[in-house]
Design a protein around this motif. Sequence first.
Motif, PDB file in Angstrom:
ATOM      1  N   GLY A   1      -9.577  -2.505   0.160  1.00 23.72           N
ATOM      2  CA  GLY A   1      -8.448  -3.231   0.749  1.00 23.72           C
ATOM      3  C   GLY A   1      -8.400  -2.996   2.250  1.00 23.72           C
ATOM      4  O   GLY A   1      -8.863  -1.969   2.745  1.00 23.72           O
TER       5      GLY A   1
ATOM      6  N   GLU B   1      -3.576  -3.444  -2.372  1.00 20.15           N
ATOM      7  CA  GLU B   1      -2.685  -4.158  -1.460  1.00 20.15           C
ATOM      8  C   GLU B   1      -2.087  -3.154  -0.458  1.00 20.15           C
ATOM      9  O   GLU B   1      -1.706  -2.043  -0.834  1.00 20.15           O
ATOM     10  CB  GLU B   1      -1.573  -4.836  -2.252  1.00 20.15           C
ATOM     11  CG  GLU B   1      -0.627  -5.648  -1.390  1.00 20.15           C
ATOM     12  CD  GLU B   1       0.467  -6.308  -2.207  1.00 20.15           C
ATOM     13  OE1 GLU B   1       1.337  -6.968  -1.585  1.00 20.15           O
ATOM     14  OE2 GLU B   1       0.478  -6.157  -3.447  1.00 20.15           O
TER      15      GLU B   1
ATOM     16  N   SER C   1      -5.976  -4.258   6.005  1.00 20.16           N
ATOM     17  CA  SER C   1      -4.848  -5.005   6.557  1.00 20.16           C
ATOM     18  C   SER C   1      -4.769  -4.704   8.062  1.00 20.16           C
ATOM     19  O   SER C   1      -5.150  -3.612   8.499  1.00 20.16           O
ATOM     20  CB  SER C   1      -3.539  -4.618   5.877  1.00 20.16           C
ATOM     21  OG  SER C   1      -2.456  -5.346   6.410  1.00 20.16           O
TER      22      SER C   1
ATOM     23  N   HIS D   1     -12.510  -6.380  -2.176  1.00 21.00           N
ATOM     24  CA  HIS D   1     -11.866  -5.791  -1.002  1.00 21.00           C
ATOM     25  C   HIS D   1     -10.357  -6.060  -0.968  1.00 21.00           C
ATOM     26  O   HIS D   1      -9.701  -5.728  -0.004  1.00 21.00           O
ATOM     27  CB  HIS D   1     -12.517  -6.314   0.282  1.00 21.00           C
ATOM     28  CG  HIS D   1     -12.371  -7.772   0.509  1.00 21.00           C
ATOM     29  ND1 HIS D   1     -13.270  -8.676  -0.030  1.00 21.00           N
ATOM     30  CD2 HIS D   1     -11.439  -8.497   1.169  1.00 21.00           C
ATOM     31  CE1 HIS D   1     -12.897  -9.895   0.323  1.00 21.00           C
ATOM     32  NE2 HIS D   1     -11.787  -9.810   1.044  1.00 21.00           N
ATOM     33  N   GLU D   2      -9.836  -6.675  -2.038  1.00 20.11           N
ATOM     34  CA  GLU D   2      -8.385  -6.892  -2.116  1.00 20.11           C
ATOM     35  C   GLU D   2      -7.773  -6.220  -3.336  1.00 20.11           C
ATOM     36  O   GLU D   2      -6.654  -6.518  -3.733  1.00 20.11           O
ATOM     37  CB  GLU D   2      -8.081  -8.394  -2.147  1.00 20.11           C
ATOM     38  CG  GLU D   2      -8.424  -9.115  -0.856  1.00 20.11           C
ATOM     39  CD  GLU D   2      -8.061 -10.588  -0.909  1.00 20.11           C
ATOM     40  OE1 GLU D   2      -7.450 -10.995  -1.921  1.00 20.11           O
ATOM     41  OE2 GLU D   2      -8.374 -11.322   0.047  1.00 20.11           O
TER      42      GLU D   2
END
Length: 399
Positions: free
Chosen positions: A165, A78, A167, A74-75
């Motif tokens: 990803g 970025e 955020s 899941h990273e």
Amino acid sequence: EDFSLQPFSPLINAYEISKTQIELAAKSTTYIDLKIMTNKELTPGQYNSSIKVSSADGLYQSNQEIKTTIIPTHELVELKINTIDPIQPGTSTPLIIGLRNRYDKKFQDINIIVSSTLFNDEKKINQLSPDKWIAEEFELKTSPTLQEGVYQIKVRVYNENRLMGESTKEINIGQRKEIQTSEEETKKFLKRSITITKVNKGNTPVTDSIQYKIQDEFFTDTDPKPQILQTSLGSYFVWDFTLQPQESYSVTIDTDYRPFLTIIIIIILGILLVYKIRKKDIAALKSVVRVGKNQYKVFINLRNKSKKTWFHIKVLDLVPHDALTKYEQFVTLEPTQVQKGERNKRLIWDIDKLEPKEERIISYKITTNREELKLPTASIQYRKGYGIVNLKTNKYILR
């Protein structure tokens, strides 16, 4: 790693190599395939390993160190979220999402999902190349009444329904102070009504006021009741209030001259009515003529000046006691009654009617030894409408 059946490394669980021994001629290059299976329970981070190459006789050897970065699934992408801060409510603001593929392979069919209490949106991109930044723009529209405060925006990236990803960014929503004022006026006969309304279109409580210059306070009524402000420029109605977002405040100012007009009309009608009642439709005159020694003849002249017939007319005259009245000489009309008082005698005549322009003369004789005799006024009374009209003749002095 000599004498090892399994790799002695926290990174590597197993590996496959196409050749373990080769012949390497001078100035030549050879490629060997090496596949590594990492341990399943690795924590994300950076790991060091090495590849050792040596000659069969051990005279030549070389170690190649390999640095490996372990990234959670899941990273793999970025993310960077950029926008204006703070954001003014009621505006359209660009939201820029930056994406970078941290993996060494290209991703196809990337789905970007933006979610927040402010708005939700999503967008698809065809591909995302390794180690390359791209920017995607979203439009953030906010309501003018959006409450001031801190809000979160979350961005997630999916590839084939797998999270690649995510955020989160906090954004600040600032204050917006906006008061909308409207005025509505309606006019009728001698009446004007004005309604003033203020609405808080912002996102924060606002304290405000409405002022209206007083023109005709006596004829003006308001709802609600105001305060009165006196200034050098005049007097004002003032209403102070505090509005929450989307709250409104209205005042109504009514200026009505109709009650004043009604009072004026009533007064005029009253004056006309009194005038009509008190108007002397009948003219009355008293006169005296000497007809002999100490003898006088008294005349009361009545004349109907109007175009209307008047009924039940009463005439009353006073004669002093010491003046002898000749009853037998009432030529025109004898009195209906003769009343004796302490000082005077009252002569009363009842006349049934008096036609328009008709004239009646009442006369009688008196004898007196006085050198001077004051004859009082005669009274005439008749009904007019719902009232009684009283008339008096002139006085007369006998010398």
